[in-house]
Design a protein around this motif. Structure first.
Motif, PDB file in Angstrom:
ATOM      1  N   PHE A 194       2.948   6.023  -2.330  1.00 45.01           N
ATOM      2  CA  PHE A 194       4.075   6.964  -2.267  1.00 45.01           C
ATOM      3  C   PHE A 194       5.363   6.343  -2.817  1.00 45.01           C
ATOM      4  O   PHE A 194       6.344   6.154  -2.088  1.00 45.01           O
ATOM      5  N   PRO A 195       5.353   6.029  -4.123  1.00 51.78           N
ATOM      6  CA  PRO A 195       6.540   5.367  -4.689  1.00 51.78           C
ATOM      7  C   PRO A 195       7.794   6.247  -4.620  1.00 51.78           C
ATOM      8  O   PRO A 195       8.908   5.730  -4.598  1.00 51.78           O
ATOM      9  N   ASP A 196       7.580   7.561  -4.610  1.00 53.46           N
ATOM     10  CA  ASP A 196       8.741   8.467  -4.643  1.00 53.46           C
ATOM     11  C   ASP A 196       8.998   9.155  -3.305  1.00 53.46           C
ATOM     12  O   ASP A 196       9.614  10.226  -3.276  1.00 53.46           O
ATOM     13  N   ALA A 197       8.527   8.564  -2.230  1.00 52.49           N
ATOM     14  CA  ALA A 197       8.735   9.199  -0.913  1.00 52.49           C
ATOM     15  C   ALA A 197      10.227   9.417  -0.671  1.00 52.49           C
ATOM     16  O   ALA A 197      11.047   8.562  -0.997  1.00 52.49           O
ATOM     17  N   HIS A 198      10.537  10.563  -0.120  1.00 54.71           N
ATOM     18  CA  HIS A 198      11.952  10.920   0.064  1.00 54.71           C
ATOM     19  C   HIS A 198      12.065  11.905   1.222  1.00 54.71           C
ATOM     20  O   HIS A 198      11.059  12.411   1.721  1.00 54.71           O
ATOM     21  N   CYS A 199      13.295  12.218   1.582  1.00 49.08           N
ATOM     22  CA  CYS A 199      13.529  13.204   2.626  1.00 49.08           C
ATOM     23  C   CYS A 199      13.145  14.588   2.091  1.00 49.08           C
ATOM     24  O   CYS A 199      13.637  15.007   1.039  1.00 49.08           O
ATOM     25  N   GLU A 200      12.277  15.294   2.806  1.00 47.85           N
ATOM     26  CA  GLU A 200      11.804  16.590   2.305  1.00 47.85           C
ATOM     27  C   GLU A 200      12.572  17.779   2.880  1.00 47.85           C
ATOM     28  O   GLU A 200      12.190  18.929   2.654  1.00 47.85           O
ATOM     29  N   LEU A 201      13.601  17.495   3.628  1.00 48.31           N
ATOM     30  CA  LEU A 201      14.456  18.587   4.119  1.00 48.31           C
ATOM     31  C   LEU A 201      15.500  18.899   3.042  1.00 48.31           C
ATOM     32  O   LEU A 201      16.287  18.019   2.658  1.00 48.31           O
ATOM     33  N   ASN A 202      15.508  20.129   2.565  1.00 53.15           N
ATOM     34  CA  ASN A 202      16.462  20.481   1.506  1.00 53.15           C
ATOM     35  C   ASN A 202      17.887  20.476   2.042  1.00 53.15           C
ATOM     36  O   ASN A 202      18.157  21.043   3.096  1.00 53.15           O
ATOM     37  N   HIS A 203      18.784  19.845   1.302  1.00 55.76           N
ATOM     38  CA  HIS A 203      20.197  19.803   1.714  1.00 55.76           C
ATOM     39  C   HIS A 203      21.047  19.408   0.513  1.00 55.76           C
ATOM     40  O   HIS A 203      20.558  18.780  -0.427  1.00 55.76           O
ATOM     41  N   GLN A 204      22.320  19.805   0.609  1.00 61.76           N
ATOM     42  CA  GLN A 204      23.258  19.488  -0.480  1.00 61.76           C
ATOM     43  C   GLN A 204      24.353  18.528  -0.042  1.00 61.76           C
ATOM     44  O   GLN A 204      25.100  18.017  -0.866  1.00 61.76           O
ATOM     45  N   ASN A 205      24.507  18.343   1.236  1.00 64.11           N
ATOM     46  CA  ASN A 205      25.588  17.490   1.727  1.00 64.11           C
ATOM     47  C   ASN A 205      25.237  16.980   3.137  1.00 64.11           C
ATOM     48  O   ASN A 205      24.266  17.450   3.739  1.00 64.11           O
ATOM     49  N   PRO A 206      26.014  16.016   3.658  1.00 67.02           N
ATOM     50  CA  PRO A 206      25.687  15.433   4.967  1.00 67.02           C
ATOM     51  C   PRO A 206      25.605  16.465   6.088  1.00 67.02           C
ATOM     52  O   PRO A 206      24.712  16.391   6.951  1.00 67.02           O
ATOM     53  N   PHE A 207      26.502  17.440   6.074  1.00 64.91           N
ATOM     54  CA  PHE A 207      26.496  18.472   7.120  1.00 64.91           C
ATOM     55  C   PHE A 207      25.180  19.258   7.087  1.00 64.91           C
ATOM     56  O   PHE A 207      24.545  19.488   8.122  1.00 64.91           O
ATOM     57  N   GLU A 208      24.765  19.660   5.904  1.00 66.47           N
ATOM     58  CA  GLU A 208      23.507  20.411   5.791  1.00 66.47           C
ATOM     59  C   GLU A 208      22.312  19.567   6.251  1.00 66.47           C
ATOM     60  O   GLU A 208      21.394  20.079   6.894  1.00 66.47           O
ATOM     61  N   LEU A 209      22.337  18.282   5.926  1.00 64.85           N
ATOM     62  CA  LEU A 209      21.216  17.447   6.372  1.00 64.85           C
ATOM     63  C   LEU A 209      21.206  17.336   7.899  1.00 64.85           C
ATOM     64  O   LEU A 209      20.152  17.421   8.524  1.00 64.85           O
ATOM     65  N   LEU A 210      22.378  17.173   8.475  1.00 65.54           N
ATOM     66  CA  LEU A 210      22.438  17.081   9.936  1.00 65.54           C
ATOM     67  C   LEU A 210      21.861  18.350  10.575  1.00 65.54           C
ATOM     68  O   LEU A 210      21.041  18.286  11.497  1.00 65.54           O
ATOM     69  N   VAL A 211      22.268  19.499  10.067  1.00 63.48           N
ATOM     70  CA  VAL A 211      21.744  20.774  10.589  1.00 63.48           C
ATOM     71  C   VAL A 211      20.221  20.824  10.415  1.00 63.48           C
ATOM     72  O   VAL A 211      19.480  21.152  11.352  1.00 63.48           O
ATOM     73  N   ALA A 212      19.756  20.449   9.227  1.00 65.66           N
ATOM     74  CA  ALA A 212      18.309  20.538   8.945  1.00 65.66           C
ATOM     75  C   ALA A 212      17.516  19.603   9.848  1.00 65.66           C
ATOM     76  O   ALA A 212      16.458  19.981  10.366  1.00 65.66           O
ATOM     77  N   VAL A 213      18.023  18.387  10.055  1.00 62.65           N
ATOM     78  CA  VAL A 213      17.273  17.450  10.914  1.00 62.65           C
ATOM     79  C   VAL A 213      17.257  17.960  12.355  1.00 62.65           C
ATOM     80  O   VAL A 213      16.240  17.887  13.041  1.00 62.65           O
ATOM     81  N   MET A 214      18.382  18.521  12.791  1.00 61.97           N
ATOM     82  CA  MET A 214      18.397  19.076  14.151  1.00 61.97           C
ATOM     83  C   MET A 214      17.382  20.217  14.283  1.00 61.97           C
ATOM     84  O   MET A 214      16.717  20.360  15.307  1.00 61.97           O
ATOM     85  N   LEU A 215      17.271  21.009  13.239  1.00 55.28           N
ATOM     86  CA  LEU A 215      16.320  22.134  13.288  1.00 55.28           C
ATOM     87  C   LEU A 215      14.872  21.671  13.230  1.00 55.28           C
ATOM     88  O   LEU A 215      13.957  22.392  13.629  1.00 55.28           O
ATOM     89  N   SER A 216      14.658  20.453  12.716  1.00 52.81           N
ATOM     90  CA  SER A 216      13.277  20.014  12.471  1.00 52.81           C
ATOM     91  C   SER A 216      12.572  19.509  13.739  1.00 52.81           C
ATOM     92  O   SER A 216      11.373  19.212  13.686  1.00 52.81           O
ATOM     93  N   ALA A 217      13.281  19.440  14.863  1.00 49.05           N
ATOM     94  CA  ALA A 217      12.625  18.978  16.090  1.00 49.05           C
ATOM     95  C   ALA A 217      11.426  19.872  16.407  1.00 49.05           C
ATOM     96  O   ALA A 217      11.552  21.101  16.453  1.00 49.05           O
TER      97      ALA A 217
ATOM     98  N   THR B 285       0.834  -1.210   0.000  1.00 48.55           N
ATOM     99  CA  THR B 285       0.000   0.000   0.000  1.00 48.55           C
ATOM    100  C   THR B 285       0.868   1.260   0.000  1.00 48.55           C
ATOM    101  O   THR B 285       0.636   2.195  -0.783  1.00 48.55           O
ATOM    102  N   PHE B 286       1.862   1.274   0.841  1.00 46.05           N
ATOM    103  CA  PHE B 286       2.757   2.443   0.887  1.00 46.05           C
ATOM    104  C   PHE B 286       3.450   2.634  -0.464  1.00 46.05           C
ATOM    105  O   PHE B 286       3.585   3.752  -0.956  1.00 46.05           O
ATOM    106  N   ALA B 287       3.882   1.530  -1.042  1.00 44.97           N
ATOM    107  CA  ALA B 287       4.618   1.614  -2.320  1.00 44.97           C
ATOM    108  C   ALA B 287       3.716   2.152  -3.424  1.00 44.97           C
ATOM    109  O   ALA B 287       4.150   2.938  -4.275  1.00 44.97           O
ATOM    110  N   GLU B 288       2.439   1.740  -3.407  1.00 40.95           N
ATOM    111  CA  GLU B 288       1.506   2.231  -4.427  1.00 40.95           C
ATOM    112  C   GLU B 288       1.190   3.710  -4.213  1.00 40.95           C
ATOM    113  O   GLU B 288       1.101   4.487  -5.157  1.00 40.95           O
TER     114      GLU B 288
END
Ligand code: SF4
Length: 212
Positions: A16-39, A11-14
């Motif tokens: 949301f086949p393209d589900a992905h991380c919705e936090l914009n980032h260009q590199n691991p450091f940016e993702l870490l910052v974004a996830v920390m901010l998302s709390a 059901t999930f695959a049907e």
């Protein structure tokens, strides 16, 4: 994998086949910052502040050298911004001093960073390093409990363990995003779209609603 797990996965695959991380980032450091901010705030709100933040602080060293007040100024539209600004600076300092300016790829190392809990660490492991992990955020927790994968009384760590037992390891990373999308866009906290849901038959929440 039992039949219910297969149904949920299909059901999930049907849906949301393209589900992905919705936090914009260009590199691991940016993702870490974004996830920390998302709390306790939405990805959309985080995506509004990160362009300026990432332009001003491009590297862990930049952020480690910043004044907390400068960071606060750029993220003040987010909840808990004062604590988040402090944690960002401390996190960046540790990356510089202990991890050679890199985001580490091990759970224990990630958990040493201020402001980084299991959820954030699991997101980094799965999205950045493609290591199987199941990050439990508010959507994943709610959906897991409604679908009886976990009990209402389970804490976040128990939910994570139960999800890991319920689904095959190779599916965790994709399922994690699909479950977030399912919770964010379909099985909403208030007014879930039960009438059109293909998981009604296996849903505790729906069965209880029907019996009211
Ligand atoms: S039936 Fe309703 S509560 Fe249950 S999973 Fe579907 S949308 Fe969510």
């Amino acid at each position: 994998m039992d039949e219910v797990a297969q149904l949920i996965r299909k059901t999930f695959a049907e849906m949301f086949p393209d589900a992905h991380c919705e936090l914009n980032h260009q590199n691991p450091f940016e993702l870490l910052v974004a996830v920390m901010l998302s709390a306790q705030t939405t990805d959309k709100s985080v995506n509004k502040v990160t362009p300026k933040l990432f332009t001003k602080f491009k590297t862990p060293k930049d952020l480690a050298s910043a004044e907390v007040i400068e960071i606060q100024e750029l993220i003040k539209s987010l909840g808990l911004y004062k604590t988040k600004a402090q944690n960002l600076k401390k996190m960046a300092t540790i990356l510089v001093e202990e991890f050679n300016h890199q985001v580490p790829s091990e759970m224990n190392s990630l958990l040493k960073l201020p402001g980084v809990g299991r959820k954030t660490a699991n997101v980094i492991l799965s999205v950045v390093f493609n290591i199987p992990a199941f990050a439990v955020d508010t959507h994943v927790e709610r959906v897991s409990k409604r679908l009886k994968i976990a009990l209402e009384t389970d804490n976040v760590l128990n939910v994570e363990k139960k999800l890991q037992r319920f689904f095959p390891k190779e599916a965790w990373n994709k399922l994690h995003h699909q479950m977030i999308f399912f919770g964010r866009y379909h099985c909403l906290a208030r007014n879930p779209r039960c009438e059109t849901c293909k998981l009604k038959e296996v849903c505790k929440y729906y069965q209880e609603l029907k019996n009211l």
